[in-house]
Write an enzyme that holds these catalytic residues in place. Structure first.
Site, PDB file in Angstrom:
ATOM      1  CB  CYS A  71      -0.906   0.029   1.230  1.00  0.00           C
ATOM      2  SG  CYS A  71      -2.160  -1.268   1.245  1.00  0.00           S
ATOM      3  CD  GLU A 292      -8.568 -14.141 -22.817  1.00  0.00           C
ATOM      4  OE1 GLU A 292      -7.341 -14.291 -22.656  1.00  0.00           O
ATOM      5  OE2 GLU A 292      -9.164 -13.064 -22.572  1.00  0.00           O
ATOM      6  CB  CYS A 366      -6.337  -2.115 -14.977  1.00  0.00           C
ATOM      7  SG  CYS A 366      -5.162  -2.916 -16.092  1.00  0.00           S
TER       8      CYS A 366
END
Length: 413
Positions: A71, A292, A366
């Site tokens: 983090c 995919e 993302c």
């Protein structure tokens, strides 16, 4: 020697940045407006003390914060943190001269991450299991993890024991641990070759502890219960170590945005479809062609479809969309497209999509930088950007998801 720094802004990776006469200095675990002392080494510095704290500073949620590199910004107040995530998307779009009213960040709750990748290593004093220290290969042995679901946190001790049973290398290796409806699914990578005795010990341990599966480098060692993931109400058995959105609630938000946009499309192409997080939900209303490159993921999607009820037809195609994107002529057979590529984005596929007549497109990403690049390509091809929504599923990290929705008027034929 310690140096006094005034922190001017928060960088893209979550470090505080001090502007100095010799250039910017990055000081982790600091916030804009703070005055700190830090030990400088070139353009980075190690925080020693916060002399004047920011009013946005809060107590970190984890005892390992500051040592563990998992983090970066636990010390930032939640509203400011969500604004920072949104700004990452806004800034990426602005760099491509894209003007759109970006929505507020959809927040991520603690204790919600269902998939984590832990580092492990055998040392003279025993096994280490945790995350790497920031900018280091040193493993920080963890006893808690406030981002992970409670089932994973409660199993940390047992996971460390399992790591010891399968460790056949002096080097670090990884355990990807996924919470599923049938127990924890554990995929080890680069832990070394298991002899028969070690396989037996590890298998007995997995069965005794109630884990659903153990695989090593893609090989299933033992599977007492098939790991089960729900995409909407459709059950899927993901392949060992297969890709999965990190937070179930974030995946649901993304799927709802995509489904709301493509709801009137009769035929939808799901590109970079993975194991079917979007396809199996969209199939409630639309026929789906799922494309995919990963054969195992595609097989899981296909099996989920075949055993599902109340879904329309799904066809599956194994295809490397980086090397061979769907052409604009192929795309013209569809009323809608959703694409969710890896961090590299979908540049070549976007160029083909820009030439197509597909009226509805949902872009999931993302990586705000490659998303902005791909959106610019689509907009130059005639698409209008309707909305962009940032979604946080990597709590207290620099990463952020986004869903962008686009439309193009249908050409008359």
């Amino acid at each position: 020697m310690n140096t006094r720094f005034a922190i001017d802004r928060l960088g893209g990776q979550g470090d505080g940045i001090a502007n100095t006469e010799t250039g910017p200095v990055f000081v982790p675990f600091t916030l804009p407006g703070e005055v700190v002392t830090a030990a400088r080494e070139k353009d980075r510095a190690t925080l020693m003390a916060v002399l004047e704290p920011s009013p946005l500073r809060v107590e970190p949620a984890c005892r390992h914060f500051g040592e563990c590199g998992g983090c970066a910004v636990q010390h930032l107040e939640p509203a400011a943190y969500n604004d920072w995530k949104r700004a990452k998307v806004v800034d990426s779009l602005k760099r491509e001269r894209i003007e759109v009213d970006v929505a507020a960040t959809v927040p991520c709750q603690p204790a919600s991450r269902r998939r984590v990748t832990l580092s492990a290593r055998r040392t003279e004093t025993g096994m280490l299991l945790g995350y790497n220290r920031a900018h280091s290969h040193t493993i920080v042995d963890i006893e808690e993890c406030p981002i992970a679901v409670p089932e994973i946190v409660a199993a940390l001790g047992r996971l460390k024991m399992l790591a010891g049973l399968i460790c056949k290398t002096p080097k670090p290796f990884h355990l990807t641990v996924t919470q599923t409806a049938s127990g924890l699914d554990i995929a080890a990578a680069e832990s070394g070759k298991l002899a028969d005795n070690a396989r037996t010990l590890a298998s007995d341990f997995v069965i005794r502890e109630g884990f659903s599966r153990l695989s090593v480098d893609g090989e299933i060692i033992v599977e007492p219960r098939k790991p089960t993931i729900l995409f909407g109400d459709v059950s899927v058995f993901p392949p060992p170590g297969g890709f999965l959105q990190a937070v179930a609630s974030a995946e649901a938000v993304m799927a709802d945005l995509v489904a709301g946009h493509l709801g009137k499309a009769k035929k939808v192409a799901d590109l970079f479809a993975g194991a079917g997080a979007f396809a199996l939900r969209l199939a409630k209303k639309s026929e789906i062609h799922a494309v995919e490159g990963d054969a195992a993921a595609l097989a899981a999607l296909d099996r989920g479809f075949r055993f599902a009820s109340g879904v329309k037809r799904i066809t599956a195609e194994k295809r490397d969309l980086f090397r061979r994107p769907l052409t604009f002529k192929e795309l013209n057979a569809f009323d809608g497209v959703v694409f969710d590529p890896p961090r590299a984005g979908a540049e070549d596929q976007s160029k083909q999509l820009a030439r197509s007549d597909v009226p509805l497109v949902a872009a999931v990403s993302c990586n705000p930088v490659t998303l902005a690049r791909d959106l610019k390509i689509l907009m130059e091809g005639g698409y209008k950007l309707k909305s962009v929504t940032p979604i946080d599923q990597f709590l207290w990290s620099p990463h952020v998801e986004a869903v962008a929705l686009l439309e193009k008027p249908r050409k008359r034929r």
